[in-house]
Design an enzyme around this catalytic site. Sequence first.
Site, PDB file in Angstrom:
ATOM      1  N   HIS A 197       3.452  40.799  78.992  1.00  0.00           N
ATOM      2  CA  HIS A 197       2.039  41.150  78.851  1.00  0.00           C
ATOM      3  C   HIS A 197       1.318  39.995  78.182  1.00  0.00           C
ATOM      4  O   HIS A 197       1.832  39.395  77.235  1.00  0.00           O
ATOM      5  CB  HIS A 197       1.863  42.428  78.021  1.00  0.00           C
ATOM      6  CG  HIS A 197       0.537  43.085  78.206  1.00  0.00           C
ATOM      7  ND1 HIS A 197      -0.644  42.529  77.750  1.00  0.00           N
ATOM      8  CD2 HIS A 197       0.187  44.244  78.811  1.00  0.00           C
ATOM      9  CE1 HIS A 197      -1.650  43.318  78.061  1.00  0.00           C
ATOM     10  NE2 HIS A 197      -1.181  44.365  78.707  1.00  0.00           N
ATOM     11  N   ASP A 237       3.559  49.826  81.853  1.00  0.00           N
ATOM     12  CA  ASP A 237       3.824  50.250  83.231  1.00  0.00           C
ATOM     13  C   ASP A 237       5.257  50.761  83.381  1.00  0.00           C
ATOM     14  O   ASP A 237       5.501  51.763  84.061  1.00  0.00           O
ATOM     15  CB  ASP A 237       3.573  49.097  84.209  1.00  0.00           C
ATOM     16  CG  ASP A 237       2.123  48.678  84.250  1.00  0.00           C
ATOM     17  OD1 ASP A 237       1.263  49.568  84.229  1.00  0.00           O
ATOM     18  OD2 ASP A 237       1.847  47.473  84.291  1.00  0.00           O
TER      19      ASP A 237
END
Length: 411
Positions: free
Chosen positions: A304, A352
């Site tokens: 990320h 996710d």
Amino acid sequence: MTMAPSRYLSAKEACAELGIRPQTLYAYVSRGLIRSETGDQRQRTRQYYREDIERLRRHKELRARPEVAAEQALRTGDPVLESALSRIDDDDLYHRGISVSELARESTVEEVAALLWTGDRSLRIEEFAGEARLDGISPTFIAELAPLSKVEQMQALLPAIGAQDPAAFATAPPHIHQCGARILRFMTLVAAAQDKTDSGIAQTLQSTWLPKRPETARLIEAALILCADHELNVSTFTCRTVASSGASLYAVITAGLSALQGPRHGGATDRLEALWDEAESANSVGDTITSRLKRGDVIEGFGHVVYRGVDPRAKILMELLEEAVPNSSELALAKTLTEEVRTRTGLSHNVDLGLVTLRRVLGLEKGAALLLFCLGRTIGWIAHAIEQYQTGRLIRPRAKYTGPDPRHASD
């Protein structure tokens, strides 16, 4: 294994990083530009947040190169506007000063909405109570939307619902809070394929998706809370920009849904589902990851841009799943995926991965991971719209022209 850099710097290290004297460092601290904490109690030393030091260093460098400042701000995550809603640290995420770990374990969706929208999670928003109904929409129109995904159905129906709301353009509290609650409950009805409910957001979803498993409502609630806000991602920035024009909250959320459906934003869970299917049917999860890396594929669900390590939202969600269903084979596969990807790439899992793991562990339909993200993130979209309405300012950045030089008639 490479050690992660320390979260703190000493005074000497901070001064060297910024090229300043200790007196200037102390002045930055007193002005709130750099946070510090007590270090060695015996030597009465202080330590300074690396994040703040690095941010000031970048700003100093950009002052010398103003032509790249705007581009880097939009692409690399440097702040472009002020917000009191969420703070992202290396290892945690906070909403109005409260860790999302605490909120996910102890609060309801409605309380977190109140916190982000008003600053007070104990505040009762009336529209969250009582019965919510999917009124004013032709059954024929709804039937025509059946082939679409739930997110697409929301996007199609919101303008029609907004056109019937007499308070759609009321942007001042408490009317805007009531409007936000109406929108969130309406979207929940669409997600649950129901025409009415008198339950909370998470309970409405659980009663439809997993009617014989009431204990799963807490996991659904936690997932929604963990997705509520994450600063200025592409859909949230879209919402703030639209809100700055004075558009209604219905138009703002419709714009957010449009951005979410772009493959670079909301498409990650679908690609992760495909990776999961491939890993599940293969003899070796590690070989599946290696094969994808050889092809140059991005490994979705990992890494990320704003976290150096594990996404705290994923960490919390995986912990909650471990506590609730420790013997799940799907959870075991998620752990194997996490280990194999980290070994081969050094990347840690993100939200996710947590959402897709939740979907598979609970046996929800495909698409539920994105749907949970969408419903949770709507809370944050509304919060940012409220914050932007309160500024009364239009977001209007400038572009750096890179085309041909202007030509004059005499040329």
